[in-house]
Design an enzyme around this catalytic site. Structure first.
Site, PDB file in Angstrom:
ATOM      1  N   GLN A  63      56.513  42.437  50.244  1.00 41.35           N
ATOM      2  CA  GLN A  63      56.297  41.356  51.207  1.00 41.35           C
ATOM      3  C   GLN A  63      57.515  41.197  52.115  1.00 41.35           C
ATOM      4  OE1 GLN A  63      55.137  37.987  48.811  1.00 41.35           O
ATOM      5  NE2 GLN A  63      53.188  38.924  48.242  1.00 41.35           N
ATOM      6  N   ARG A  86      54.707  34.358  35.038  1.00 40.97           N
ATOM      7  CA  ARG A  86      53.763  35.187  34.271  1.00 40.97           C
ATOM      8  C   ARG A  86      54.314  35.648  32.923  1.00 40.97           C
ATOM      9  NH1 ARG A  86      50.887  38.332  39.436  1.00 40.97           N
ATOM     10  NH2 ARG A  86      49.393  36.661  39.801  1.00 40.97           N
ATOM     11  N   ARG A 110      57.551  28.790  45.076  1.00 38.14           N
ATOM     12  CA  ARG A 110      57.942  30.208  45.108  1.00 38.14           C
ATOM     13  C   ARG A 110      59.058  30.472  46.130  1.00 38.14           C
ATOM     14  NH1 ARG A 110      52.704  33.821  45.109  1.00 38.14           N
ATOM     15  NH2 ARG A 110      54.309  35.383  44.727  1.00 38.14           N
ATOM     16  N   ASP A 119      51.698  43.690  39.461  1.00 38.26           N
ATOM     17  CA  ASP A 119      50.649  42.685  39.232  1.00 38.26           C
ATOM     18  C   ASP A 119      49.827  42.965  37.970  1.00 38.26           C
ATOM     19  OD1 ASP A 119      51.460  41.350  41.482  1.00 38.26           O
ATOM     20  OD2 ASP A 119      50.007  42.312  42.804  1.00 38.26           O
ATOM     21  N   ARG A 138      45.399  36.193  37.850  1.00 40.02           N
ATOM     22  CA  ARG A 138      45.599  37.375  37.002  1.00 40.02           C
ATOM     23  C   ARG A 138      45.759  36.989  35.522  1.00 40.02           C
ATOM     24  NH1 ARG A 138      45.156  41.053  40.880  1.00 40.02           N
ATOM     25  NH2 ARG A 138      46.341  40.727  42.794  1.00 40.02           N
ATOM     26  N   LYS A 194      43.390  43.790  48.083  1.00 41.49           N
ATOM     27  CA  LYS A 194      43.913  42.548  48.665  1.00 41.49           C
ATOM     28  C   LYS A 194      45.040  42.848  49.647  1.00 41.49           C
ATOM     29  CE  LYS A 194      45.875  39.143  45.953  1.00 41.49           C
ATOM     30  NZ  LYS A 194      47.100  38.643  46.601  1.00 41.49           N
ATOM     31  N   LYS A 254      55.860  34.617  40.447  1.00 36.35           N
ATOM     32  CA  LYS A 254      54.530  34.919  41.002  1.00 36.35           C
ATOM     33  C   LYS A 254      53.703  33.632  41.041  1.00 36.35           C
ATOM     34  CE  LYS A 254      55.258  39.260  41.704  1.00 36.35           C
ATOM     35  NZ  LYS A 254      55.319  39.756  43.085  1.00 36.35           N
TER      36      LYS A 254
HETATM   37  C1  S3P Z   1      52.138  42.238  47.620  1.00 37.63           C
HETATM   38  C2  S3P Z   1      53.371  42.538  47.102  1.00 37.63           C
HETATM   39  C3  S3P Z   1      53.810  42.142  45.739  1.00 37.63           C
HETATM   40  C4  S3P Z   1      52.631  41.758  44.875  1.00 37.63           C
HETATM   41  C5  S3P Z   1      51.666  40.857  45.589  1.00 37.63           C
HETATM   42  C6  S3P Z   1      51.118  41.530  46.837  1.00 37.63           C
HETATM   43  C7  S3P Z   1      51.811  42.680  48.994  1.00 37.63           C
HETATM   44  O1  S3P Z   1      54.676  41.029  45.831  1.00 37.63           O
HETATM   45  O2  S3P Z   1      53.068  41.148  43.681  1.00 37.63           O
HETATM   46  O3  S3P Z   1      50.573  40.499  44.742  1.00 37.63           O
HETATM   47  O4  S3P Z   1      50.619  42.714  49.368  1.00 37.63           O
HETATM   48  O5  S3P Z   1      52.741  43.017  49.722  1.00 37.63           O
HETATM   49  P1  S3P Z   1      56.258  41.174  46.170  1.00 37.63           P
HETATM   50  O6  S3P Z   1      56.421  41.683  47.523  1.00 37.63           O
HETATM   51  O7  S3P Z   1      56.805  39.764  46.010  1.00 37.63           O
HETATM   52  O8  S3P Z   1      56.812  42.094  45.125  1.00 37.63           O
END
Ligand code: S3P
Length: 429
Positions: free
Chosen positions: A167, A347, A120, A316, A389, A21, A343
């Site tokens: 992110q 969770r 969020r 995750d 999830r 993903k 999330k």
């Molecule tokens: C992701 C980063 C993670 C993860 C999310 C996907 C990404 O989140 O939990 O499912 O693709 O950069 P965070 O950046 O909030 O830790």
């Protein structure tokens, strides 16, 4: 939709779980900014990544599919102003990474999302983008969607990514492509590094230093080259079947082409520590990322501890780890994982409440949970909280539950793994 998962004898066979993903999101976002046509093979077609694809179409990028390959006609850094509000649905990754892109563009864009996404936290990305010079605001001073950004005229900053959020790091690296001067992000614990890897392969001026902390910097380099990407299978999706084959006796499954990047395989490493029988076979490189086939056989698990430094590489998968810790000898204690509360659902609460609903012993901590081991699972009904999830994690426990487990709102699996239930049926003997 409700789904009943019944107890099985064993699991046997091979699967190629859907594509990663995180890499799929980035394969559209980054190539949209290249000068020329990029191709993406094995793009994940699921709720969240389709949201990304539609978003970049709305930003003026021509994206189409031919013979199972996605073609992205990159616009060369500068995108068009969207004509309407961008609806990010359930996808935090699309929202936060796109915030970084819009901040660099001299355009206006408004963002919203579904009931979950609108709860969020967003200030973690809007605040540093404001520091870089973007004009941005939203509900509760920019903490929540809907928010807007008017981008342009950015300058580089130095940012300490305290939560090790990939992110946030990615949003700032993308904004850094457009900023005057250098943008540096320092992380106490490295978060997934796909953005910097892919940007580097496209010719961006990225430097990485690792001493006490991980430090990634970007200097604006003008132009990104188009690339060819072949997305490997998602370790976060593979995790469900790794867990399943571990706890269902006499099982053996082979998972093909799985990404085993060190910033992503923490769950597998932890499960091995707990006694799982997991082997990487045929290790190789694919599109600059390490990939392997994964062979899993059933095993007896011992309880474990998860601490803060281990969390980012398995973030995750922690709900799943907690769920199967009910089958490990001893008491499992997870701490340093407060990010789980923000999330797609809370969770920590979702796992503990559902375990209790099944009559199992578990306890919430502010930043984690305590799970009692070697518990017999009778079965019952669980609420997915519309979180993919959570739905998939409890489905795995259903495979060993005497009377099975019924999942409420099970269709949310489409967010990352639309074929989850058909794949599960394929390996049930
Ligand atoms: C992701 C980063 C993670 C993860 C999310 C996907 C990404 O989140 O939990 O499912 O693709 O950069 P965070 O950046 O909030 O830790």
């Amino acid at each position: 939709m409700e789904k009943k998962i019944s107890k099985v004898n064993r699991l046997l066979g091979r699967l190629r779980v859907p594509s990663d993903k995180s890499i799929s999101h980035r394969s559209i976002i980054l190539t949209s900014l290249a000068k020329g046509v990029s191709t993406v093979k094995n793009f994940l077609k699921a709720g969240d990544t389709i949201t990304t694809l539609n978003t970049y179409k709305k930003l003026g990028v021509n994206i189409y599919e031919k013979n199972e390959v996605i073609y992205v006609e990159g616009k060369g850094l500068y995108l068009s102003e969207p004509e309407d509000i961008l609806n990010m649905e359930n996808s935090g990754t699309t929202t936060r990474l796109t915030a970084g892109v819009i901040a660099g563009n001299n355009i206006f864009a408004a963002f919203t999302g579904d009931n979950s996404l609108r709860k969020r936290p967003m200030k973690r990305v809007l605040e540093p983008l404001r520091q870089m010079g973007a004009v941005a605001d939203g509900r509760k001073n920019g903490e929540y969607l809907p928010f807007y950004i008017r981008g342009g005229n950015l300058k580089g900053i130095e940012f300490f990514n305290e939560k090790s959020s990939a992110q946030v790091k990615s949003a700032l690296l993308l904004a850094g492509l457009y900023a005057q001067g250098k943008t540096t992000i320092t992380e106490p614990i490295i978060s997934r590094d796909h953005t910097e890897k892919m940007l580097k392969s496209m010719g961006a001026d990225i430097t990485i230093e690792q001493d006490e902390f991980y430090k990634v910097s970007i200097n604006p380099s003008g132009e990104l080259n188009p690339i060819e990407i072949d997305v490997p299978a998602d370790p976060s999706s593979a995790a469900f079947f790794i867990a399943a084959a571990t706890i269902v006796p006499n099982s053996e499954i082979l998972l093909k082409d799985v990404l085993i990047n060190k910033t992503r395989d923490g769950f597998i490493r932890k499960l091995k520590e707990m006694g799982a029988n997991i082997e990487y076979i045929n290790q190789r490189e694919q599109a600059g990322e390490p990939v392997a086939d994964i062979l899993v056989k059933s095993a007896q698990l011992k309880a474990t501890k998860v601490s803060k430094e281990e969390v980012p590489s398995m973030i995750d998968e922690i709900p799943l780890l907690a769920i199967i810790a009910t089958q490990a000898e001893g008491e499992t204690i997870i701490t340093g994982a407060s990010e789980l509360r923000v999330k797609e659902s809370d969770r920590i609460k979702a796992v503990v409440e559902n375990l209790k609903a099944l009559g199992l012993q578990a306890e919430e901590l502010p930043d984690g949970m305590i799970i009692k081991g070697k518990q017999k699972v009778k079965g019952g009904i669980i609420n997915s909280y519309k979180d993919h999830r959570i739905a998939m994690g409890f489905s795995i426990l259903g495979l060993i539950a005497e009377e099975g487990i019924k999942i409420i709102d099970a269709d949310c699996v489409f967010i990352s793994y639309p074929e989850f239930y058909t794949h599960l049926e394929k390996i049930i003997e």
